[in-house]
Design a protein around this motif. Sequence first.
Motif, mmCIF file in Angstrom:
data_model
loop_
_atom_site.group_PDB
_atom_site.id
_atom_site.type_symbol
_atom_site.label_atom_id
_atom_site.label_comp_id
_atom_site.label_asym_id
_atom_site.label_seq_id
_atom_site.Cartn_x
_atom_site.Cartn_y
_atom_site.Cartn_z
ATOM 1 N N PHE A 60 0.839 -1.242 -0.058
ATOM 2 C CA PHE A 60 0.060 0.121 -0.130
ATOM 3 C C PHE A 60 0.975 1.422 0.050
ATOM 4 O O PHE A 60 0.574 2.228 -0.690
ATOM 5 C CB PHE A 60 -1.097 0.048 1.333
ATOM 6 C CG PHE A 60 -1.781 1.271 1.465
ATOM 7 C CD1 PHE A 60 -2.762 1.487 0.535
ATOM 8 C CD2 PHE A 60 -1.219 2.102 2.173
ATOM 9 C CE1 PHE A 60 -3.359 2.767 0.557
ATOM 10 C CE2 PHE A 60 -2.216 3.361 2.324
ATOM 11 C CZ PHE A 60 -3.112 3.578 1.595
ATOM 12 N N VAL A 61 2.013 1.137 0.702
ATOM 13 C CA VAL A 61 2.807 2.340 0.651
ATOM 14 C C VAL A 61 3.386 2.746 -0.658
ATOM 15 O O VAL A 61 3.576 3.728 -0.789
ATOM 16 C CB VAL A 61 4.076 2.164 1.930
ATOM 17 C CG1 VAL A 61 4.822 3.531 2.028
ATOM 18 C CG2 VAL A 61 3.105 1.980 3.265
ATOM 19 N N LEU A 62 3.888 1.736 -1.106
ATOM 20 C CA LEU A 62 4.594 2.040 -2.541
ATOM 21 C C LEU A 62 3.361 2.623 -3.516
ATOM 22 O O LEU A 62 3.674 3.492 -4.395
ATOM 23 C CB LEU A 62 4.930 0.593 -3.102
ATOM 24 C CG LEU A 62 5.840 0.813 -4.349
ATOM 25 C CD1 LEU A 62 6.938 1.633 -4.610
ATOM 26 C CD2 LEU A 62 6.067 -0.722 -4.846
ATOM 27 N N GLY A 63 2.018 2.037 -3.460
ATOM 28 C CA GLY A 63 1.273 2.567 -4.245
ATOM 29 C C GLY A 63 0.787 4.048 -4.033
ATOM 30 O O GLY A 63 0.654 4.797 -4.811
ATOM 31 N N TYR A 79 1.157 7.198 -6.566
ATOM 32 C CA TYR A 79 0.389 7.983 -6.716
ATOM 33 C C TYR A 79 0.677 9.572 -6.561
ATOM 34 O O TYR A 79 0.407 10.544 -7.428
ATOM 35 C CB TYR A 79 -1.123 7.754 -5.713
ATOM 36 C CG TYR A 79 -2.112 8.598 -5.976
ATOM 37 C CD1 TYR A 79 -3.000 7.838 -6.860
ATOM 38 C CD2 TYR A 79 -2.451 9.754 -5.080
ATOM 39 C CE1 TYR A 79 -4.371 8.712 -6.891
ATOM 40 C CE2 TYR A 79 -3.773 10.256 -5.488
ATOM 41 C CZ TYR A 79 -4.561 10.053 -6.181
ATOM 42 O OH TYR A 79 -5.784 10.414 -6.418
ATOM 43 N N ASN A 80 1.377 9.845 -5.489
ATOM 44 C CA ASN A 80 1.938 11.135 -5.034
ATOM 45 C C ASN A 80 2.949 11.433 -5.982
ATOM 46 O O ASN A 80 3.031 12.832 -6.477
ATOM 47 C CB ASN A 80 2.495 10.999 -3.921
ATOM 48 C CG ASN A 80 1.234 11.011 -2.786
ATOM 49 O OD1 ASN A 80 0.168 11.352 -2.866
ATOM 50 N ND2 ASN A 80 1.756 10.776 -1.534
ATOM 51 N N ILE A 105 11.205 11.159 -7.829
ATOM 52 C CA ILE A 105 11.306 9.803 -7.585
ATOM 53 C C ILE A 105 12.205 9.742 -6.205
ATOM 54 O O ILE A 105 11.806 8.792 -5.283
ATOM 55 C CB ILE A 105 11.853 8.896 -8.747
ATOM 56 C CG1 ILE A 105 10.593 8.847 -9.707
ATOM 57 C CG2 ILE A 105 12.206 7.646 -8.122
ATOM 58 C CD1 ILE A 105 11.113 8.004 -10.871
ATOM 59 N N THR A 106 13.161 10.418 -6.269
ATOM 60 C CA THR A 106 14.316 10.296 -5.035
ATOM 61 C C THR A 106 13.432 10.931 -3.846
ATOM 62 O O THR A 106 13.607 10.276 -2.861
ATOM 63 C CB THR A 106 15.618 11.151 -5.411
ATOM 64 O OG1 THR A 106 16.054 10.645 -6.503
ATOM 65 C CG2 THR A 106 16.404 11.052 -4.165
ATOM 66 N N LYS A 142 10.699 10.022 1.447
ATOM 67 C CA LYS A 142 9.553 10.212 2.230
ATOM 68 C C LYS A 142 8.726 9.145 2.796
ATOM 69 O O LYS A 142 8.640 9.037 3.736
ATOM 70 C CB LYS A 142 8.605 11.492 1.661
ATOM 71 C CG LYS A 142 7.728 11.807 2.457
ATOM 72 C CD LYS A 142 6.629 12.696 1.820
ATOM 73 C CE LYS A 142 5.492 13.242 2.726
ATOM 74 N NZ LYS A 142 4.335 14.290 2.043
ATOM 75 N N HIS A 143 8.380 8.255 1.733
ATOM 76 C CA HIS A 143 7.591 7.332 2.109
ATOM 77 C C HIS A 143 8.477 6.013 2.384
ATOM 78 O O HIS A 143 7.777 4.932 2.653
ATOM 79 C CB HIS A 143 6.662 6.761 0.747
ATOM 80 C CG HIS A 143 5.743 7.997 0.448
ATOM 81 N ND1 HIS A 143 4.548 7.992 1.383
ATOM 82 C CD2 HIS A 143 5.403 8.774 -0.166
ATOM 83 C CE1 HIS A 143 3.535 9.061 0.882
ATOM 84 N NE2 HIS A 143 4.519 9.758 -0.121
#
Length: 106
Positions: free
Chosen positions: A19-22, A26-27, A43-44, A49-50
């Motif tokens: 879920f975190v990767l999705g 999205y962000n 991307i970096t 952040k996530h």
Amino acid sequence: MNQELVKEYQANIPYTDDFVLGRAAYNAVYCIVGKYGEKKAVITNVSRKHKVSAYELKVLIDIAIPSEFFTLRAMKAKKRLEASFHKPEAIKPISESKREASYKRH
């Protein structure tokens, strides 16, 4: 950019079990398309952040956003840059009669 385009590219993100990767993908799509962000930098930053893998995020972004988007955006930026250059005024040739009149005065 166009919010419809952002939503279209966000819909292109493939489903992942993480879920975190999705959410990060999205962000990232929003930042790249909606905020004119640079792909590599976004991307970096989003992966930091996530706390997800930058490589996995890049793969999802490559699937979601077609390469034509970046080509069109680069062409628009190039046109905008070229339009901002100072264009020198055209040199008008002096007519023969004016040239002869200026020689007679001197």
